[in-house]
Enzyme design. Structure first.
Site, PDB file in Angstrom:
ATOM      1  CB  CYS A 137     -81.234  17.860  10.898  1.00  0.00           C
ATOM      2  SG  CYS A 137     -81.324  19.218   9.889  1.00  0.00           S
ATOM      3  CB  CYS A 140     -82.253  17.365   7.517  1.00  0.00           C
ATOM      4  SG  CYS A 140     -80.888  18.409   7.820  1.00  0.00           S
TER       5      CYS A 140
END
Length: 229
Positions: A137, A140
């Site tokens: 991600c 993230c």
């Protein structure tokens, strides 16, 4: 600062690590090859052949990043410099030092799993901010260094925890995590905030400050169970 070299050194990380070592002679920069130093790999729990960046101050881990990016180096340097500066005043006891006399204080995000979530989040004595994330991600990865920094700054006031959704499907299903990163906050065994998104640092600070000030009645202990099939 310790670099444990495995199989996956990313992008401009090596150049940033060398640059920081040249610019900050007051910090010791060490580089170890994990394949040639299995004892160090075991000592620092640097498993599975990944590269790790670890910032240490007097035996305390300030930063631990798996497969680090070049942008992780300035963060680690900043936290180490902050520690050095805060300890220049001899004999002065900081709030974190006072807390440490009685209990363990987390200065880095705590890794939480399906098995440990109840103890490390629901039943934990401090408010907890949980980051649901995954290795693949991109947003993230943008959030990670911010949370590393805030974990040190808010140590003893708020715990910051991380849940890898790929490795912990039980929690992902239980909390219906549909998008990552998702940020959840817990206090007195209650969920007080839940929202997906990669927030900027000022937004995280505002959330943490409100979490500390929030007053809610203590809730009875209730276990978090994985959903039934």
């Amino acid at each position: 600062m310790l670099l444990l070299v495995g199989q996956d050194v990313r992008g401009d990380f090596s150049a940033q690590f060398k640059k920081a070592a040249d610019q900050h002679p007051d910090i010791t920069f060490a580089k170890l090859n994990l394949a040639e130093n299995p004892i160090a790999a075991e000592r620092f729990q640097a498993l599975n052949g990944h590269t790790w960046l670890i910032a240490l101050y007097q035996g305390e881990e300030l930063v631990r990043r798996k497969k680090p990016w070049g942008t992780d180096v300035p963060l680690a340097v900043e936290l180490l410099k902050s520690k050095l500066k805060s300890n220049e005043v001899v004999g002065e006891t900081t709030p974190i030092q006072s807390i440490k006399e009685n209990s363990k204080v987390d200065t880095t995000p705590v890794i939480v799993t399906d098995e440990t979530f109840q103890k490390e989040v629901i039943d934990y004595e401090l408010p907890v901010l949980v980051d649901f994330w995954a290795e693949w991600c991109g947003p993230c990865r943008m959030v990670a260094p911010i949370l590393d920094k805030l974990a040190a700054e808010y140590a003893g006031k708020v715990r910051i925890a991380k849940v890898n959704v790929d490795e912990n499907p039980g929690l992902s299903q239980y909390f219906k995590i549909m998008s990552i990163p998702t940020i959840m906050m817990f206090k007195s065994r209650s969920i007080v905030f839940s929202q997906p998104g990669a927030f900027p640092e000022p937004a995280f600070r505002e959330l943490l400050d409100k979490l500390i000030e929030l007053e809610i009645p203590e809730q009875p202990a209730e276990a978090v169970n994985e959903p039934e099939d």
